[in-house]
Design a protein around this motif. Structure first.
Motif, PDB file in Angstrom:
ATOM      1  N   ALA A   1       1.964   1.692  -7.016  1.00  0.00           N
ATOM      2  CA  ALA A   1       2.233   2.716  -8.017  1.00  0.00           C
ATOM      3  C   ALA A   1       1.889   4.107  -7.490  1.00  0.00           C
ATOM      4  CB  ALA A   1       1.435   2.416  -9.286  1.00  0.00           C
ATOM      5  N   LEU A   2       0.815   4.200  -6.725  1.00  0.00           N
ATOM      6  CA  LEU A   2       0.420   5.485  -6.146  1.00  0.00           C
ATOM      7  C   LEU A   2       1.466   5.980  -5.156  1.00  0.00           C
ATOM      8  CD1 LEU A   2      -1.744   7.710  -5.744  1.00  0.00           C
ATOM      9  CD2 LEU A   2      -2.780   6.235  -4.001  1.00  0.00           C
ATOM     10  N   LEU A   3       1.934   5.081  -4.307  1.00  0.00           N
ATOM     11  CA  LEU A   3       2.946   5.460  -3.320  1.00  0.00           C
ATOM     12  C   LEU A   3       4.220   5.957  -3.992  1.00  0.00           C
ATOM     13  CD1 LEU A   3       2.478   2.468  -0.833  1.00  0.00           C
ATOM     14  CD2 LEU A   3       2.072   4.877  -0.281  1.00  0.00           C
ATOM     15  N   LEU A   4       4.601   5.303  -5.057  1.00  0.00           N
ATOM     16  CA  LEU A   4       5.823   5.707  -5.767  1.00  0.00           C
ATOM     17  C   LEU A   4       5.598   6.984  -6.578  1.00  0.00           C
ATOM     18  CD1 LEU A   4       6.970   2.171  -6.967  1.00  0.00           C
ATOM     19  CD2 LEU A   4       8.005   3.548  -5.134  1.00  0.00           C
ATOM     20  N   ARG A   5       4.460   7.027  -7.258  1.00  0.00           N
ATOM     21  CA  ARG A   5       4.182   8.183  -8.123  1.00  0.00           C
ATOM     22  C   ARG A   5       4.067   9.479  -7.329  1.00  0.00           C
ATOM     23  NH1 ARG A   5      -0.142   6.359 -10.170  1.00  0.00           N
ATOM     24  NH2 ARG A   5      -1.667   7.523  -8.952  1.00  0.00           N
ATOM     25  N   GLU A   6       3.459   9.376  -6.129  1.00  0.00           N
ATOM     26  CA  GLU A   6       3.284  10.572  -5.307  1.00  0.00           C
ATOM     27  C   GLU A   6       4.500  10.865  -4.431  1.00  0.00           C
ATOM     28  OE1 GLU A   6       0.679  12.728  -5.343  1.00  0.00           O
ATOM     29  OE2 GLU A   6       0.038  11.602  -7.107  1.00  0.00           O
ATOM     30  N   GLY A   7       5.532  10.082  -4.580  1.00  0.00           N
ATOM     31  CA  GLY A   7       6.753  10.322  -3.822  1.00  0.00           C
ATOM     32  C   GLY A   7       6.605  10.055  -2.345  1.00  0.00           C
ATOM     33  N   ILE A   8       5.685   9.220  -1.968  1.00  0.00           N
ATOM     34  CA  ILE A   8       5.461   8.914  -0.555  1.00  0.00           C
ATOM     35  C   ILE A   8       6.487   7.892  -0.071  1.00  0.00           C
ATOM     36  CG2 ILE A   8       3.789   7.940   1.082  1.00  0.00           C
ATOM     37  CD1 ILE A   8       1.597   9.070  -0.777  1.00  0.00           C
ATOM     38  N   LEU A   9       6.821   6.946  -0.929  1.00  0.00           N
ATOM     39  CA  LEU A   9       7.865   5.969  -0.628  1.00  0.00           C
ATOM     40  C   LEU A   9       8.815   5.870  -1.825  1.00  0.00           C
ATOM     41  CD1 LEU A   9       5.968   2.937   0.992  1.00  0.00           C
ATOM     42  CD2 LEU A   9       7.317   4.679   2.162  1.00  0.00           C
ATOM     43  N   THR A  10      10.067   5.556  -1.523  1.00  0.00           N
ATOM     44  CA  THR A  10      11.017   5.215  -2.580  1.00  0.00           C
ATOM     45  C   THR A  10      10.934   3.716  -2.836  1.00  0.00           C
ATOM     46  OG1 THR A  10      12.805   4.769  -1.028  1.00  0.00           O
ATOM     47  CG2 THR A  10      12.550   7.046  -1.801  1.00  0.00           C
ATOM     48  N   GLU A  11      11.533   3.272  -3.917  1.00  0.00           N
ATOM     49  CA  GLU A  11      11.585   1.831  -4.205  1.00  0.00           C
ATOM     50  C   GLU A  11      12.214   1.074  -3.040  1.00  0.00           C
ATOM     51  OE1 GLU A  11      10.545   0.002  -6.621  1.00  0.00           O
ATOM     52  OE2 GLU A  11      10.215   1.261  -8.393  1.00  0.00           O
ATOM     53  N   GLU A  12      13.284   1.641  -2.498  1.00  0.00           N
ATOM     54  CA  GLU A  12      13.979   0.976  -1.389  1.00  0.00           C
ATOM     55  C   GLU A  12      13.083   0.879  -0.159  1.00  0.00           C
ATOM     56  OE1 GLU A  12      17.928   1.656   1.439  1.00  0.00           O
ATOM     57  OE2 GLU A  12      17.553   2.991  -0.272  1.00  0.00           O
ATOM     58  N   GLN A  13      12.382   1.963   0.150  1.00  0.00           N
ATOM     59  CA  GLN A  13      11.501   1.945   1.329  1.00  0.00           C
ATOM     60  C   GLN A  13      10.337   0.980   1.127  1.00  0.00           C
ATOM     61  OE1 GLN A  13      10.674   6.098   1.324  1.00  0.00           O
ATOM     62  NE2 GLN A  13      12.318   6.604   2.756  1.00  0.00           N
ATOM     63  N   LEU A  14       9.829   0.935  -0.073  1.00  0.00           N
ATOM     64  CA  LEU A  14       8.737   0.008  -0.370  1.00  0.00           C
ATOM     65  C   LEU A  14       9.196  -1.430  -0.191  1.00  0.00           C
ATOM     66  CD1 LEU A  14       5.828  -0.356  -1.406  1.00  0.00           C
ATOM     67  CD2 LEU A  14       6.756  -0.346  -3.734  1.00  0.00           C
ATOM     68  N   GLN A  15      10.400  -1.724  -0.662  1.00  0.00           N
ATOM     69  CA  GLN A  15      10.914  -3.079  -0.526  1.00  0.00           C
ATOM     70  C   GLN A  15      11.154  -3.419   0.934  1.00  0.00           C
ATOM     71  OE1 GLN A  15      11.087  -5.443  -2.912  1.00  0.00           O
ATOM     72  NE2 GLN A  15      11.485  -6.738  -1.115  1.00  0.00           N
ATOM     73  N   ARG A  16      11.614  -2.436   1.706  1.00  0.00           N
ATOM     74  CA  ARG A  16      11.839  -2.664   3.126  1.00  0.00           C
ATOM     75  C   ARG A  16      10.521  -3.000   3.836  1.00  0.00           C
ATOM     76  NH1 ARG A  16      13.782   2.422   5.636  1.00  0.00           N
ATOM     77  NH2 ARG A  16      15.327   2.220   3.986  1.00  0.00           N
ATOM     78  N   LEU A  17       9.480  -2.257   3.474  1.00  0.00           N
ATOM     79  CA  LEU A  17       8.155  -2.535   4.066  1.00  0.00           C
ATOM     80  C   LEU A  17       7.718  -3.965   3.725  1.00  0.00           C
ATOM     81  CD1 LEU A  17       5.051  -0.207   3.971  1.00  0.00           C
ATOM     82  CD2 LEU A  17       4.851  -2.584   3.308  1.00  0.00           C
ATOM     83  N   LYS A  18       7.878  -4.353   2.463  1.00  0.00           N
ATOM     84  CA  LYS A  18       7.477  -5.698   2.051  1.00  0.00           C
ATOM     85  C   LYS A  18       8.264  -6.767   2.794  1.00  0.00           C
ATOM     86  CE  LYS A  18       5.990  -4.681  -2.704  1.00  0.00           C
ATOM     87  NZ  LYS A  18       6.246  -5.000  -4.125  1.00  0.00           N
ATOM     88  N   THR A  19       9.539  -6.537   2.968  1.00  0.00           N
ATOM     89  CA  THR A  19      10.379  -7.506   3.678  1.00  0.00           C
ATOM     90  C   THR A  19       9.921  -7.662   5.117  1.00  0.00           C
ATOM     91  OG1 THR A  19      12.270  -6.992   2.255  1.00  0.00           O
ATOM     92  CG2 THR A  19      12.737  -8.063   4.359  1.00  0.00           C
ATOM     93  N   GLU A  20       9.600  -6.539   5.757  1.00  0.00           N
ATOM     94  CA  GLU A  20       9.101  -6.598   7.135  1.00  0.00           C
ATOM     95  C   GLU A  20       7.809  -7.410   7.221  1.00  0.00           C
ATOM     96  OE1 GLU A  20       8.691  -2.512   8.061  1.00  0.00           O
ATOM     97  OE2 GLU A  20      10.808  -2.205   8.558  1.00  0.00           O
ATOM     98  N   VAL A  21       6.910  -7.201   6.278  1.00  0.00           N
ATOM     99  CA  VAL A  21       5.655  -7.950   6.272  1.00  0.00           C
ATOM    100  C   VAL A  21       5.914  -9.427   6.004  1.00  0.00           C
ATOM    101  CG1 VAL A  21       3.474  -8.274   5.030  1.00  0.00           C
ATOM    102  CG2 VAL A  21       4.233  -5.968   5.650  1.00  0.00           C
ATOM    103  N   ASP A  22       6.780  -9.711   5.040  1.00  0.00           N
ATOM    104  CA  ASP A  22       7.113 -11.109   4.741  1.00  0.00           C
ATOM    105  C   ASP A  22       7.638 -11.814   5.990  1.00  0.00           C
ATOM    106  OD1 ASP A  22       6.408 -10.654   2.122  1.00  0.00           O
ATOM    107  OD2 ASP A  22       8.490 -10.411   1.410  1.00  0.00           O
ATOM    108  N   ASP A  23       8.510 -11.147   6.719  1.00  0.00           N
ATOM    109  CA  ASP A  23       9.072 -11.730   7.936  1.00  0.00           C
ATOM    110  C   ASP A  23       7.981 -11.936   8.989  1.00  0.00           C
ATOM    111  OD1 ASP A  23      11.555 -11.719   6.763  1.00  0.00           O
ATOM    112  OD2 ASP A  23      12.249  -9.887   7.782  1.00  0.00           O
ATOM    113  N   GLU A  24       7.084 -10.970   9.114  1.00  0.00           N
ATOM    114  CA  GLU A  24       5.997 -11.085  10.097  1.00  0.00           C
ATOM    115  C   GLU A  24       5.106 -12.285   9.794  1.00  0.00           C
ATOM    116  OE1 GLU A  24       1.988  -8.619  11.491  1.00  0.00           O
ATOM    117  OE2 GLU A  24       3.644  -7.533  10.551  1.00  0.00           O
TER     118      GLU A  24
END
Length: 729
Positions: A319-342
């Protein structure tokens, strides 16, 4: 990976974040922070899946602790600082550099680099990262952290002691010790473990010595099913510890990444400055049960679980990352996908990894480099005088010689120093104590108060700190004042010291010496100054146990104990300290005796008596009387070393005499002699002309009244009667 996401953020996302909202974390670092948190959570989830698929055998999670632990890891320096974690510290271990694959290799029981399939999951170990192998016991590692910090300070004050080999004749292959004047030692526990005595003992010493130890309490409110208010008066450990001097204290919402990071940064800076230890109490949550074998729904109300879910650090940081505009929903999901794959890839690799080899089971129980049974520890005596010294004298002179030779040796325990208030000692106004038996007298005067010093009256504190010191490169020679009071230290000895090398697959070791006055025959020693119990420790793999009976044997075996690379329990029978039996000249500063080599005290042909400790002179007295009065020739074998013991010497004697008695001071039942008798009966049955006999004390305690004490403990007349009876069989 986090770098790519941060670049995309700067290019495509609105930059609304403010420095005040992020504290001292930059947007890029917060992304990295979240990635580590999410990596930890997904590793937990993957282990849970593997457990349900019956591909691993145990699972315990770090879920809910991630923000506090990533903050700690990012505030410290891997390979520079030292880490003594506990089993909830998955996120911390990942942050300082352990990989998901390393953790999952341990979970599947593969030949993992940290333990070789010997430890359960969540026992984080890495020599390169200075992650010191934890056990499943709670709070024990806090004392190791204190000892490690003491060792770091010692090397900073004595840099010459950190240098390598000392030259020819040095049988301990010292390596250079890497140290830093501002290093910090991290250690952590759950709030339930703050009830343990080692917790308070560790804080006590860290406070007293202003040591750079960072204590982190991960308070998720439950010790398995026991809520915090049942463990801690008032339900808040911070209130209880607040009056320890020299500490930096912080209490923080451990689910808040910004607050946790700021608290850890301040705490680490305080420790690095040399001001003293720090204590960070983080309030975290436990969204999963204690372990997969537990179901918290049996003892936690759904409303409580719902309240915890609202504080989930993963969701809060998202929520902090999204609220502060540090990541978009799409970028957040991309990060999660990368971690899931790892994590998925690491799991696949772990499941395909080779399993440990059965032939390696006994590897690293003891040192493979400096085996104290080796012939290198066999040297001839070169007496420095013609005076017959007592055992007490030669222990003292051996300790003195070894301290002069090796600056890594430190000696501590209860009352071992000459005088803690040494300004009066230096002025000559005090004679000094040097132990209740005067064994360490003069050592502090000659070598200084940073090498010989008194400990608190707490046996676990003595051994636990020594484990940490030895793991870091010092050679502690500690004293437990009486064997009767060793029991608070047994937890440290059995669950930590004995298996430290084995459980870490040789990555870590803790070679130290524990000197312990033992035994009775004191005329009034009673219950609490007469105990034996050596079989408890000979039953413990990983610890060498020796118990000499003559002055030169004490000198030779103590020197081997100090120079070898194994933990040694050195038992000193206090009745023998100043007796006329066993006196001898000083055998010189290089005299050593290998462990596992018995000594024939008296040759004989009709029967064998196997013994050790204070029973040796009593058996000898009985044998001389038997030969004088009945013409029966008894051979007396002094084992000297109990673990390992010299079965070859026993077998050789039994094959000669065909009759054997095993005699010791400890209780006859369930004692050390039972093992010897069983093995003799098993392996030497065809060489025996009579049953194996055992002599020991009565199966009771030692009484104060001398006539009772004499009846309880084996006396020369008891041994005489048994030998005469066996010879007539």
């Amino acid at each position: 990976m986090a770098g790519r996401i941060a670049m995309a953020t700067r290019a495509n996302a609105p930059q609304k974040s403010s420095q005040s909202a992020l504290g001292s974390l930059s947007p890029e670092k917060l992304i990295h922070f979240f990635r580590l948190m999410y990596l930890s959570r997904k590793t937990d989830d993957r282990e849970i899946l593997l457990k349900r698929q019956q591909k691993i055998f145990f699972q315990i999670s770090c879920a809910g602790h991630e923000a506090l632990l990533v903050a700690a890891g990012l505030s410290l320096k891997p390979g520079y600082d030292w880490f003594f974690p506990y089993y909830r510290d998955r996120a911390f271990a990942l942050t300082v550099g352990q990989t998901v694959k390393d953790q999952l290799l341990q979970a599947v029981g593969a030949d993992d680099p940290g333990s070789g399939g010997r430890q359960m999951p969540s026992h984080w170990t890495s020599k390169a990262l200075r992650l010191m192998s934890p056990s499943s016991a709670t709070a024990t590692q806090l004392l190791h952290a204190v000892g490690c910090a003491e060792a770091g300070r010692y090397f900073s004050n004595h840099p010459e002691a950190a240098k390598g080999n000392y030259g020819p004749g040095d049988y301990r292959a010292f390596k250079d010790v890497d140290f830093h004047a501002d290093e910090v030692v991290y250690t952590s526990v759950g709030e339930g473990s703050t009830s343990q005595g080692e917790f308070w003992e560790a804080l006590n010493t860290a406070s007293n010595a202003k040591l750079p130890v960072l204590f982190v309490v991960e308070d998720n409110g439950y010790a398995i099913s026991t809520p915090v208010e049942a463990n801690t008066p008032g339900g808040n450990i911070s209130r209880l510890v607040a009056n320890f001097p020299n500490f930096h204290f912080a209490e923080v919402d451990g689910t808040d990444p910004i607050a946790s990071y700021e608290a850890m940064q301040e705490a680490v800076a305080y420790c690095r400055s040399g001001k003293g230890p720090a204590f960070v109490h983080g309030h975290v949550i436990r969204p999963y049960s204690h372990a997969l074998s537990d179901d918290e729904r049996w003892y936690r109300h759904p409303s409580e679980l719902d309240a915890d879910a609202l504080r989930d650090p993963i969701l809060k940081t998202e929520a902090l990352l999204l609220r502060e505009g540090i990541l978009t929903e799409e970028q957040l999901q991309r990060l999660k996908t990368e971690v899931d794959d790892e994590v998925r890839k690491a799991a696949d690799e772990a499941l395909a990894a080779p399993l440990p080899k059965i032939e390696n089971i006994t590897k690293h129980v003891y040192s493979e480099d400096l085996d104290p049974t080796d012939s290198v520890f066999s040297t001839q005596p070169k007496p420095v005088d013609a005076v017959d010294h007592t055992i007490a004298d030669l222990i003292n002179s051996t300790l003195h010689d070894e301290m002069a030779r090796d600056e890594r040796i430190v000696i501590f325990g209860e009352d071992v120093a000459d005088a803690t208030r040494d300004q009066h000692l230096k002025s000559g106004q005090l004679k000094g104590k040097g132990g209740v038996f005067k064994i360490t007298a003069g050592l502090q005067t000659d070598f200084g108060s940073d090498r010989v010093f008194n400990s608190p009256l707490a046996e676990a504190n003595i051994v636990g700190r020594a484990i940490g010191m030895a793991s870091r490169g010092l050679k502690p020679v500690v004293e437990i004042q009486f064997f009767d009071y060793i029991w608070p230290a047994v937890h440290q000895m059995r669950n930590e010291l004995s298996n430290f090398r084995w459980r870490s697959n040789g990555n870590h070791s803790s070679p130290l010496v524990i000197r312990v006055p033992i035994g009775g025959y004191l005329t009034g020693g009673s219950i609490y100054h007469s105990q034996s119990g050596e079989s408890i420790f000979t039953h413990t793999p990983g610890i060498r146990v020796v118990m000499p009976s003559s002055a030169q044997d004490f000198a030779g075996l103590l020197r081997t104990a100090i120079r070898c690379d194994d933990p040694v329990l050195f038992l000193e029978h206090k009745r023998l300290y100043r007796e006329s039996y066993g006196r001898g000249p000083n055998p010189g500063p290089e005299y050593m005796i290998p462990f596992g080599k018995a000594k024939t005290v008296k040759s004989g042909s009709d029967l064998t008596v196997i013994t050790y400790g204070a029973v040796v002179p009593r058996a000898l007295q009985a044998a001389q009387k038997l030969e004088r009065e009945k013409g029966i020739s008894a051979e007396i074998i002094d084992l000297r070393s109990l673990s390992p013991y010299d079965f070859e010497a026993i077998a050789e004697s039994v094959r000669k005499t065909n009759r054997v008695i095993v005699a010791h001071e400890d209780m006859r039942s369930w004692g050390f002699g039972a093992e010897l008798a069983a093995r003799i009966s098993d392996e030497l049955f065809h060489d025996l002309d009579a049953p194996v006999r055992r002599i020991g004390s009565m199966d009771t305690f030692v009484a104060y009244q001398p006539i009772l004490e004499d009846a309880i403990l084996p006396q020369p007349e008891h041994i005489y009667a048994a030998m005469a009876d066996l010879a007539a069989f």
